[in-house]
Scaffold this motif. Structure first.
Motif, PDB file in Angstrom:
ATOM      1  N   ASN A  38      -3.059 -11.518  -6.391  1.00  0.00           N
ATOM      2  CA  ASN A  38      -2.945 -10.058  -5.693  1.00  0.00           C
ATOM      3  C   ASN A  38      -1.979 -10.120  -4.454  1.00  0.00           C
ATOM      4  O   ASN A  38      -1.911 -11.150  -3.904  1.00  0.00           O
ATOM      5  CB  ASN A  38      -4.232  -9.866  -5.367  1.00  0.00           C
ATOM      6  CG  ASN A  38      -5.366  -9.670  -6.555  1.00  0.00           C
ATOM      7  OD1 ASN A  38      -4.749  -9.190  -7.644  1.00  0.00           O
ATOM      8  ND2 ASN A  38      -6.392 -10.415  -6.449  1.00  0.00           N
ATOM      9  N   CYS A  39      -1.584  -8.941  -4.192  1.00  0.00           N
ATOM     10  CA  CYS A  39      -0.816  -8.688  -2.838  1.00  0.00           C
ATOM     11  C   CYS A  39      -1.706  -9.209  -1.597  1.00  0.00           C
ATOM     12  O   CYS A  39      -3.168  -9.103  -1.665  1.00  0.00           O
ATOM     13  CB  CYS A  39      -0.532  -7.076  -2.831  1.00  0.00           C
ATOM     14  SG  CYS A  39       0.660  -6.716  -4.017  1.00  0.00           S
ATOM     15  N   ARG A  40      -1.065  -9.753  -0.874  1.00  0.00           N
ATOM     16  CA  ARG A  40      -1.803  -9.961   0.539  1.00  0.00           C
ATOM     17  C   ARG A  40      -2.012  -8.842   1.493  1.00  0.00           C
ATOM     18  O   ARG A  40      -0.886  -7.948   1.754  1.00  0.00           O
ATOM     19  CB  ARG A  40      -0.743 -11.207   1.123  1.00  0.00           C
ATOM     20  CG  ARG A  40      -1.417 -11.491   2.459  1.00  0.00           C
ATOM     21  CD  ARG A  40      -0.364 -12.570   3.205  1.00  0.00           C
ATOM     22  NE  ARG A  40      -0.086 -13.568   2.573  1.00  0.00           N
ATOM     23  CZ  ARG A  40       1.031 -13.943   1.995  1.00  0.00           C
ATOM     24  NH1 ARG A  40       1.971 -13.132   1.955  1.00  0.00           N
ATOM     25  NH2 ARG A  40       1.056 -15.193   1.258  1.00  0.00           N
ATOM     26  N   PRO A  41      -3.010  -8.518   2.023  1.00  0.00           N
ATOM     27  CA  PRO A  41      -3.347  -7.425   2.880  1.00  0.00           C
ATOM     28  C   PRO A  41      -2.483  -7.434   3.914  1.00  0.00           C
ATOM     29  O   PRO A  41      -2.057  -8.451   4.611  1.00  0.00           O
ATOM     30  CB  PRO A  41      -4.766  -7.616   3.357  1.00  0.00           C
ATOM     31  CG  PRO A  41      -5.514  -8.676   2.162  1.00  0.00           C
ATOM     32  CD  PRO A  41      -4.418  -9.320   1.703  1.00  0.00           C
ATOM     33  N   ALA A  42      -1.985  -6.049   4.254  1.00  0.00           N
ATOM     34  CA  ALA A  42      -1.126  -5.881   5.341  1.00  0.00           C
ATOM     35  C   ALA A  42       0.174  -6.959   5.386  1.00  0.00           C
ATOM     36  O   ALA A  42       0.698  -7.087   6.355  1.00  0.00           O
ATOM     37  CB  ALA A  42      -2.017  -6.144   6.728  1.00  0.00           C
ATOM     38  N   CYS A  43       0.910  -6.989   4.210  1.00  0.00           N
ATOM     39  CA  CYS A  43       1.938  -8.068   4.095  1.00  0.00           C
ATOM     40  C   CYS A  43       3.226  -6.831   4.050  1.00  0.00           C
ATOM     41  O   CYS A  43       4.110  -6.748   5.101  1.00  0.00           O
ATOM     42  CB  CYS A  43       2.004  -8.711   2.950  1.00  0.00           C
ATOM     43  SG  CYS A  43       3.560  -9.634   2.761  1.00  0.00           S
ATOM     44  N   ALA A  44       3.365  -6.093   2.975  1.00  0.00           N
ATOM     45  CA  ALA A  44       4.386  -5.343   2.564  1.00  0.00           C
ATOM     46  C   ALA A  44       5.744  -5.851   2.828  1.00  0.00           C
ATOM     47  O   ALA A  44       6.817  -5.081   2.934  1.00  0.00           O
ATOM     48  CB  ALA A  44       4.188  -3.900   3.518  1.00  0.00           C
ATOM     49  N   ALA A  45       6.124  -7.144   2.720  1.00  0.00           N
ATOM     50  CA  ALA A  45       7.335  -7.733   2.709  1.00  0.00           C
ATOM     51  C   ALA A  45       8.125  -7.197   1.580  1.00  0.00           C
ATOM     52  O   ALA A  45       9.390  -7.079   1.749  1.00  0.00           O
ATOM     53  CB  ALA A  45       7.255  -9.239   2.491  1.00  0.00           C
ATOM     54  N   CYS A  46       7.570  -7.024   0.349  1.00  0.00           N
ATOM     55  CA  CYS A  46       8.373  -6.549  -0.661  1.00  0.00           C
ATOM     56  C   CYS A  46       8.765  -4.972  -0.425  1.00  0.00           C
ATOM     57  O   CYS A  46       9.361  -4.359  -1.467  1.00  0.00           O
ATOM     58  CB  CYS A  46       7.431  -6.765  -2.167  1.00  0.00           C
ATOM     59  SG  CYS A  46       6.151  -5.920  -2.224  1.00  0.00           S
ATOM     60  N   CYS A  47       8.007  -4.258   0.402  1.00  0.00           N
ATOM     61  CA  CYS A  47       8.206  -3.085   0.692  1.00  0.00           C
ATOM     62  C   CYS A  47       9.341  -2.940   1.779  1.00  0.00           C
ATOM     63  O   CYS A  47       9.603  -1.842   2.321  1.00  0.00           O
ATOM     64  CB  CYS A  47       6.994  -2.120   0.884  1.00  0.00           C
ATOM     65  SG  CYS A  47       5.890  -2.005  -0.420  1.00  0.00           S
ATOM     66  N   THR A  48       9.690  -3.938   2.522  1.00  0.00           N
ATOM     67  CA  THR A  48      10.504  -3.898   3.630  1.00  0.00           C
ATOM     68  C   THR A  48      11.812  -4.661   3.478  1.00  0.00           C
ATOM     69  O   THR A  48      12.923  -4.334   3.787  1.00  0.00           O
ATOM     70  CB  THR A  48       9.652  -4.822   4.724  1.00  0.00           C
ATOM     71  OG1 THR A  48       8.505  -4.013   5.011  1.00  0.00           O
ATOM     72  CG2 THR A  48      10.515  -4.639   6.006  1.00  0.00           C
ATOM     73  N   ALA A  49      11.763  -5.913   2.865  1.00  0.00           N
ATOM     74  CA  ALA A  49      12.877  -6.867   2.769  1.00  0.00           C
ATOM     75  C   ALA A  49      13.908  -6.397   2.021  1.00  0.00           C
ATOM     76  O   ALA A  49      15.092  -6.313   2.249  1.00  0.00           O
ATOM     77  CB  ALA A  49      12.447  -8.040   2.669  1.00  0.00           C
ATOM     78  N   PRO A  50      13.696  -6.081   0.820  1.00  0.00           N
ATOM     79  CA  PRO A  50      14.459  -5.412  -0.029  1.00  0.00           C
ATOM     80  C   PRO A  50      15.167  -4.001   0.154  1.00  0.00           C
ATOM     81  O   PRO A  50      14.387  -3.125   0.455  1.00  0.00           O
ATOM     82  CB  PRO A  50      14.037  -5.576  -1.544  1.00  0.00           C
ATOM     83  CG  PRO A  50      12.763  -5.319  -1.190  1.00  0.00           C
ATOM     84  CD  PRO A  50      12.259  -5.857   0.018  1.00  0.00           C
ATOM     85  N   SER A  51      16.644  -3.837  -0.477  1.00  0.00           N
ATOM     86  CA  SER A  51      17.131  -2.578  -0.510  1.00  0.00           C
ATOM     87  C   SER A  51      16.342  -1.737  -1.951  1.00  0.00           C
ATOM     88  O   SER A  51      16.138  -2.606  -2.871  1.00  0.00           O
ATOM     89  CB  SER A  51      18.448  -2.511  -0.534  1.00  0.00           C
ATOM     90  OG  SER A  51      18.993  -3.136  -1.809  1.00  0.00           O
ATOM     91  N   ILE A  52      16.449  -0.767  -1.906  1.00  0.00           N
ATOM     92  CA  ILE A  52      16.001   0.208  -3.200  1.00  0.00           C
ATOM     93  C   ILE A  52      17.223   1.260  -3.501  1.00  0.00           C
ATOM     94  O   ILE A  52      17.348   2.043  -2.238  1.00  0.00           O
ATOM     95  CB  ILE A  52      14.661   0.715  -2.885  1.00  0.00           C
ATOM     96  CG1 ILE A  52      13.497  -0.350  -2.659  1.00  0.00           C
ATOM     97  CG2 ILE A  52      14.321   1.567  -4.242  1.00  0.00           C
ATOM     98  CD1 ILE A  52      12.145   0.356  -2.309  1.00  0.00           C
ATOM     99  N   SER A  53      17.699   0.850  -4.597  1.00  0.00           N
ATOM    100  CA  SER A  53      18.927   1.993  -4.533  1.00  0.00           C
ATOM    101  C   SER A  53      18.513   3.410  -5.294  1.00  0.00           C
ATOM    102  O   SER A  53      19.119   4.372  -5.171  1.00  0.00           O
ATOM    103  CB  SER A  53      20.006   1.368  -5.531  1.00  0.00           C
ATOM    104  OG  SER A  53      19.585   0.746  -6.526  1.00  0.00           O
ATOM    105  N   SER A  54      17.346   3.394  -5.844  1.00  0.00           N
ATOM    106  CA  SER A  54      16.944   4.542  -6.506  1.00  0.00           C
ATOM    107  C   SER A  54      16.433   5.426  -5.600  1.00  0.00           C
ATOM    108  O   SER A  54      15.806   5.137  -4.765  1.00  0.00           O
ATOM    109  CB  SER A  54      16.076   4.152  -7.615  1.00  0.00           C
ATOM    110  OG  SER A  54      14.897   3.227  -7.281  1.00  0.00           O
TER     111      SER A  54
END
Length: 83
Positions: free
Chosen positions: A2-18
């Motif tokens: 499961n996702c770690r609470p209060a992490c959001a690394a995957c919502c911060t570190a990568p670029s999103i081109s779409s």
């Protein structure tokens, strides 16, 4: 895993081109997604506006490590390697 609470690394570190609401050209690497709530959870989760790439990122021990810092480092290195 499961996702770690209060992490959001995957919502911060990568670029999103779409495109996503408010970001017609996507999001640059290192910028927290503007669709995170106060608890760092995705407000677009389960909605059709959520970029497909977001749904393709699945938590794993390799990606997430033992802390948000480890996850940020791993995802940032992957971002650099795939530019």
């Amino acid at each position: 895993m499961n996702c770690r609470p209060a992490c959001a690394a995957c919502c911060t570190a990568p670029s999103i081109s779409s495109p996503m609401p408010g970001l017609p050209h996507g999001k640059p690497a290192g910028m927290p997604c503007p669709h995170l709530d106060e608890a760092l959870r995705c407000r677009l989760f389960g909605l059709p506006e959520r970029p497909a790439v977001c749904g393709s990122l699945q938590p794993s021990q390799e990606m997430c490590g033992d802390s948000r810092e480890q996850a940020m480092r791993w995802i940032s290195e992957l971002e650099q390697a795939t530019r």
